[in-house]
Scaffold this motif. Structure first.
Motif, mmCIF file in Angstrom:
data_model
loop_
_atom_site.group_PDB
_atom_site.id
_atom_site.type_symbol
_atom_site.label_atom_id
_atom_site.label_comp_id
_atom_site.label_asym_id
_atom_site.label_seq_id
_atom_site.Cartn_x
_atom_site.Cartn_y
_atom_site.Cartn_z
ATOM 1 N N VAL A 67 17.427 94.428 70.931
ATOM 2 C CA VAL A 67 18.252 93.775 71.956
ATOM 3 C C VAL A 67 19.136 92.725 71.292
ATOM 4 N N VAL A 68 20.085 92.213 72.045
ATOM 5 C CA VAL A 68 20.951 91.138 71.558
ATOM 6 C C VAL A 68 20.324 89.795 71.911
ATOM 7 N N GLU A 69 20.199 88.924 70.915
ATOM 8 C CA GLU A 69 19.649 87.592 71.149
ATOM 9 C C GLU A 69 20.664 86.748 71.913
ATOM 10 N N SER A 70 20.225 86.187 73.022
ATOM 11 C CA SER A 70 21.130 85.398 73.852
ATOM 12 C C SER A 70 20.331 84.453 74.730
ATOM 13 N N ALA A 71 21.033 83.483 75.303
ATOM 14 C CA ALA A 71 20.385 82.570 76.252
ATOM 15 C C ALA A 71 19.892 83.338 77.474
ATOM 16 N N GLN A 72 20.619 84.372 77.838
ATOM 17 C CA GLN A 72 20.215 85.179 78.984
ATOM 18 C C GLN A 72 18.862 85.859 78.739
ATOM 19 N N LEU A 73 18.640 86.316 77.502
ATOM 20 C CA LEU A 73 17.356 86.927 77.149
ATOM 21 C C LEU A 73 16.237 85.906 77.265
ATOM 22 N N VAL A 74 16.477 84.691 76.804
ATOM 23 C CA VAL A 74 15.469 83.627 76.880
ATOM 24 C C VAL A 74 15.127 83.329 78.339
ATOM 25 N N TRP A 75 16.166 83.213 79.186
ATOM 26 C CA TRP A 75 15.926 82.925 80.611
ATOM 27 C C TRP A 75 15.118 84.055 81.248
ATOM 28 N N TRP A 76 15.438 85.270 80.865
ATOM 29 C CA TRP A 76 14.757 86.432 81.448
ATOM 30 C C TRP A 76 13.274 86.420 81.085
ATOM 31 N N LEU A 77 12.959 86.182 79.826
ATOM 32 C CA LEU A 77 11.566 86.154 79.380
ATOM 33 C C LEU A 77 10.806 84.993 80.014
ATOM 34 N N ARG A 78 11.440 83.842 80.087
ATOM 35 C CA ARG A 78 10.775 82.683 80.685
ATOM 36 C C ARG A 78 10.483 82.896 82.171
ATOM 37 N N GLY A 79 11.269 83.747 82.800
ATOM 38 C CA GLY A 79 11.067 84.006 84.217
ATOM 39 C C GLY A 79 9.734 84.655 84.523
ATOM 40 N N PHE A 80 9.088 85.298 83.516
ATOM 41 C CA PHE A 80 7.776 85.925 83.728
ATOM 42 C C PHE A 80 6.629 84.926 83.588
ATOM 43 N N GLY A 81 6.926 83.727 83.091
ATOM 44 C CA GLY A 81 5.894 82.702 82.950
ATOM 45 C C GLY A 81 4.761 83.139 82.026
ATOM 46 N N ARG A 82 3.515 82.911 82.460
ATOM 47 C CA ARG A 82 2.331 83.222 81.647
ATOM 48 C C ARG A 82 2.007 84.711 81.622
ATOM 49 N N ARG A 83 2.757 85.495 82.371
ATOM 50 C CA ARG A 83 2.481 86.932 82.395
ATOM 51 C C ARG A 83 3.030 87.647 81.170
#
Length: 327
Positions: A295-311
């Motif tokens: 995938v392309v590293e981006s702020a959007q990727l970080v936000w997406w991953l953080r959206g899952f929290g502890r899961r």
């Protein structure tokens, strides 16, 4: 033998249909405004010729000329039905209806104006006065939905979009009065290279004068825009699809990474259906799924991953894993 430059009958007919489509039922439109719009559609006529044409049409059709002030204005009489362009099937009417609803900000204003008659007929064909109830109800059965928190679109000035679209279409320099995300307001001269809709926002991809890199500007932060009508050199090293693929709309710089993470199966099942990349690999670990994808590293990727929290647990790359864990 000299070639005649006199317009042919087909071109005159198309121009007449375009003119009649511009005439409103409410308010009025002046001859100079019709002349300007026709030029934008590629019909090159002098103003006096347009005036004579309108005068002739008003003798045959229920057009009303307002001569209380100059320039004179035209409108349809109150009992007039206007014109309709025949030929749209019900399926074509549905397509035109959806195009008007979802693509109006992505088509050049001149094209939207040229299609105005088709849009009007599509609305009429599917209107409440028709017997085609199943077709009319179709638009109540389909919708484009957001995958993120629904947001109301930011407001922008219609004349800004018109000037931006004209300069983008004609590949001419654009002068902007723009405020950045910090609220700093400056004047810029830019090459418009692409227009994109990202969720509720409209983004304009440009190159600033004197620079060779691209930036994305939010259309709602543009206070004024002016198409200079001065062409800029062809930009051969820019491709809007690649710009998007490189994650530039997601605040990335095009750096590809090998992403590896684990996620609870119930939360990650949809990623097996809507893949992150063509090389995605999935390993079923029972109550978890392990994904590996380029995938392309981006702020959007970080936000997406953080959206899952502890899961979710990011395994690779290590620096991204630390950023997600620290949050």
């Amino acid at each position: 033998m000299a070639t005649s430059t006199r317009p042919n009958n087909h071109e005159t007919l198309m121009m007449t249909l375009a003119m009649l489509d511009m005439v409103p039922k409410v308010g009025k439109i002046s001859t100079p405004e019709i002349h300007t719009r026709l030029k934008g559609l590629g019909f090159d006529r002098d103003l006096r010729s347009i005036q004579r044409h309108l005068e002739a049409l008003s003798q045959q059709l229920p057009l009303e000329r307002d001569d209380t002030s100059k320039p004179y204005g035209y409108k349809w009489k109150s009992d007039a039905k206007g014109i309709s362009i025949p030929g749209l099937t019900l399926q074509e009417s549905l397509l035109m209806n959806m195009a008007e609803k979802y693509l109006h900000n992505l088509l050049p204003p001149a094209m939207m104006s040229a299609l105005g008659g088709f849009f009007s007929q599509a609305r009429y064909n599917l209107g409440p006065g028709t017997d085609e109830r199943l077709e009319r109800r179709w638009m109540d059965k389909v919708r484009v939905v957001s995958t993120t928190m629904p947001l109301l679109p930011p407001e922008f000035k219609p004349d800004v979009l018109e000037q931006v679209s004209e300069a983008l279409y004609n590949e001419t320099w654009l002068e902007l009065d723009y405020s950045n995300v910090k609220g700093e307001r400056k004047q810029h001269r830019v090459m418009p290279l692409g227009l994109a809709q990202q969720g509720a926002r409209m983004l304009l991809v440009v190159r600033f004068e004197g620079y060779d890199n691209e930036r994305s500007l939010a259309l709602n932060r543009i206070h004024t825009a002016k198409d200079t009508q001065l062409p800029f050199p062809t930009v051969k090293d820019f491709d809007l699809s690649k710009y998007d693929d490189d994650g530039r709309f997601g605040f990335g710089i095009g750096k590809a990474i090998q992403l590896k993470f684990r996620i609870q199966k119930i939360s990650g099942q949809f990623i097996t259906e809507s893949r992150l990349s063509k090389d995605q690999v999935v390993v079923d670990l029972g109550d978890q799924l392990e994904f590996t994808a380029t995938v392309v590293e981006s702020a959007q990727l970080v936000w997406w991953l953080r959206g899952f929290g502890r899961r979710v647990t990011v395994l690779q790359p290590k620096d991204l894993a630390l950023r997600i864990k620290d949050e």
